[in-house]
Scaffold this active site. Structure first.
Site, mmCIF file in Angstrom:
data_model
loop_
_atom_site.group_PDB
_atom_site.id
_atom_site.type_symbol
_atom_site.label_atom_id
_atom_site.label_comp_id
_atom_site.label_asym_id
_atom_site.label_seq_id
_atom_site.Cartn_x
_atom_site.Cartn_y
_atom_site.Cartn_z
ATOM 1 N N LYS A 82 0.785 -1.107 0.029
ATOM 2 C CA LYS A 82 0.117 -0.038 0.092
ATOM 3 C C LYS A 82 0.790 1.238 -0.043
ATOM 4 O O LYS A 82 1.937 1.206 0.843
ATOM 5 C CB LYS A 82 -0.937 -0.011 1.225
ATOM 6 C CG LYS A 82 -1.860 1.118 1.447
ATOM 7 C CD LYS A 82 -2.729 0.824 2.521
ATOM 8 C CE LYS A 82 -3.818 2.021 2.712
ATOM 9 N NZ LYS A 82 -4.720 1.919 3.920
ATOM 10 N N SER A 157 -9.947 1.425 2.891
ATOM 11 C CA SER A 157 -8.921 2.176 2.245
ATOM 12 C C SER A 157 -7.775 1.517 1.395
ATOM 13 O O SER A 157 -7.440 1.866 0.640
ATOM 14 C CB SER A 157 -8.151 3.444 3.131
ATOM 15 O OG SER A 157 -7.408 2.779 3.956
ATOM 16 N N SER A 181 -10.091 -0.823 7.370
ATOM 17 C CA SER A 181 -9.582 -0.445 5.997
ATOM 18 C C SER A 181 -8.783 -1.807 5.568
ATOM 19 O O SER A 181 -8.026 -1.672 4.184
ATOM 20 C CB SER A 181 -8.396 0.574 6.034
ATOM 21 O OG SER A 181 -8.998 1.931 6.059
#
Lengths: 491, 102
Positions: A82, A157, A181
């Site tokens: 990420k 997210s 997330s």
């Protein structure tokens, strides 16, 4: 030499093949790069692909194997990070224009640990700006699409991290979970993902959103893959003062250990109105399967659950407004072109650089921390947070693990909720309470809707109870083949 | 009655050093009003003498000896600066004076 089939491959399979010289790390990297090249234009998982770096690392792993040495548990396994993990020499944006062009001078602890275990980072994965969002539509660069239905969101997210594993654009990935997330996108994309105990995994080099809630953690196709990645990244780190010094568990063994004598709690508050009937049926079916596999089911109650979302948005926005104060146009990132005073430099830079959701959260967080409002909002939220954590402490006297849905619905359509921030916040209704309490929680696939969209089962353990969670997750997965289903490659 | 007015949003944005357009202030006032209405539900809960929880796990701030260790070089620390001068980050003039302006 056999050619590796990377679509749907497990981490153990790929690493064993590298160690046994069935294939080279270089071949794995080329296979994934080829998939990314062909498919990611439709999916939008990657913000940056580091093909040269991945090839260089693969050559090092292959040289290690050729020299007769073990490259590590993750020998040659291609993974994605990420874009919230800082990577030395590789642009890191946290999905925000305010950090465009930022090339970190240091490396996050967890990405360094993955590399030391032989993993190869393919690139940086798309995300909601500063990890604020539940659909990945808040990325400042592009949305991610759900590999099971390109008109739908992957969740957020860590949407890029979940979708990339689902679409076999990497073998495993790292994300962060502040209110859901990791777990919510894992659920919406049909993969496994875990938010470990707060402090179990270092936050050093993880761009901060809400520091008391930010949990780095892994995604994998199977719960064993998640366990393997967690064994590598977990453990004490002197660079994170909140890092827990206790030894790392044997998570892979736990996946195979079976359920004998375990008590699985079913909290009534997680099965109330607002849940999609198909989600409820699949999750209840999974809980029945866990009982058939040998666990004793215990009805339990977490009475403060109804306050979790409000408490979460008070705590996380207060912390975010403070953490995001560092983006001021002075030391890194975007800087406005024209400013005649320092104050104007700050406010113009921030007004230009942040997207709508960070702006909303900075304003809300500043509001709740304001003199005169602090006790009524932020102070109150910290007290309710303790009540929520106490609920979990009490319930784990009666059971070893809790089983709940991860998300009240399967993946929703792009654009369906992003006009209404409050509706989007309610997507986190089952995931925020474990985040506030800091307890470990995993999501794994437990079925599909009639429209072929994945449904997630959430398993929650007591603090440092990751092994108990993996025992239940592994036992459930052995009786199903949901994790073997793959989405069709987008055309 | 609305829980928040545009003027209040303007004041908070100024405190947060965040320049917003008039359109952004209008929209945000409307959105924050709905969010605050939802968040106000926590006020219904009696928290009595419950202590505030600031850490998710029991936490003692660890101490260590203050020993010099290798750290970022000045060049590395300044490499991402939008504007630098010599070994410094450059910002607009803060204190009025006669020297060279920024």
């Amino acid at each position: 030499m056999a050619s590796p089939k990377v679509a749907g491959a497990s981490i153990a399979e790929l690493a064993d093949g590298v160690r046994a010289r069935k294939w080279k790390a270089r071949e794995l990297v080329e296979s994934y790069l080829d998939r990314i090249h062909r498919l990611d234009g439709r999916l939008g998982c990657y913000l940056l692909v580091d093909a040269d770096g991945a090839r260089r690392r693969a050559a090092e792993v292959d040289a290690t194997v050729a020299a007769g040495r073990d490259p590590g548990l993750l020998a040659g396994v291609p993974i994605g990070l990420k874009d919230i993990f800082v990577t030395r020499g590789l642009e890191t944006t946290a999905g925000s224009k305010i950090l465009r062009g930022f090339v970190p001078p240091y490396e996050s602890t967890v990405s360094a640990r993955l590399a030391a275990a032989g993993a190869i980072a393919l690139g940086k994965l798309n995300m909601d700006e500063f990890a604020m969002g539940s659909s990945n539509e808040n990325s400042a660069f592009k949305p991610v699409r759900n590999p099971w239905d390109l008109e739908r969101v992957p969740g957020g997210s860590s949407g890029g991290s979940a979708a990339a594993v689902a679409a076999s654009l990497c073998a495993g990935s790292l994300g962060t979970d502040t209110g859901g997330s990791i777990r919510q996108p894992a659920s919406l994309c049909g993969v496994a993902g875990m938010k470990p105990t707060y402090g179990r995994v270092s936050r050093y080099g993880v761009i901060a959103f809400a520091s008391s809630l930010d949990h780095p953690g892994p995604f994998g196709r199977t719960v064993e893959d998640v366990a393997t990645l967690l064994e590598v990244i977990a453990g004490h780190d002197a660079y994170d003062a909140t890092s827990i010094p206790s030894p790392v568990g044997r998570y892979r063994q736990a996946c195979a250990a079976g359920l004998g004598g375990m008590r699985v709690g079913v909290p009534q508050e997680y099965f109330q109105s607002g849940m999609d009937p198909e989600v409820e049926a699949a999750v209840r079916g999974a809980i029945d399967a866990i009982a058939r596999a040998g666990a004793k089911l215990v009805p339990v109650s977490l009475p403060h659950t109804q306050y979790a979302v409000a408490t979460y948005y008070l705590v996380c926005t207060a912390e975010a407004s403070s953490n995001l104060a560092r983006y001021d146009g002075v030391r890194y990132g975007h800087r406005t072109v024209e400013a005649s005073s320092l104050e104007e430099l700050y406010s113009k830079t921030r007004g230009e650089g942040f997207g709508a959701e960070p702006k909303r959260r900075i304003v809300l967080g500043t509001y709740v921390l304001r003199s005169g409002y602090y006790e009524a909002y932020y102070g109150k939220a910290l007290r309710v947070r303790r009540k929520i954590a106490d609920d979990f402490r009490a319930v784990f006297d009666k059971c070893d693990v809790l089983a709940t849905p991860t998300s009240p619905t399967a993946a929703f359509k792009l654009g369906e909720r992003n006009a209404d921030p409050l509706q989007m916040y309610l997507a986190d209704i089952y995931t925020v309470a474990p985040a506030l309490a800091g307890v470990p929680a995993l999501s794994q696939c437990c079925g599909f809707t009639k429209n072929n969209l994945p449904i997630g089962l959430q398993l929650i353990g007591p603090p440092l109870g990751e092994e108990a969670v993996f025992r239940v997750a592994g036992a459930y997965q052995r009786g199903t083949d949901w994790h073997k289903r793959l989405p069709e490659d987008p055309s | 009655m609305p829980r928040i007015q545009p003027d209040e949003v303007r004041t908070i944005a100024a405190l947060a050093r965040l320049r917003l357009s008039e359109a952004e202030i209008e929209r945000m006032t409307h959105e924050l009003d709905a969010i605050l209405e939802y968040i106000d539900t926590v006020k219904n809960l009696d928290t009595g003498d419950t202590e505030p929880m600031t850490h998710a796990v029991p936490f003692d701030c660890p101490l260590r000896e203050d020993e010099p260790k290798p750290s970022l070089s000045v060049d590395d620390a300044l490499r991402n600066a939008p504007r630098r001068r010599d070994a410094f980050f450059e910002v607009p003039r803060i204190v009025p004076g006669t020297g060279e302006g920024a």
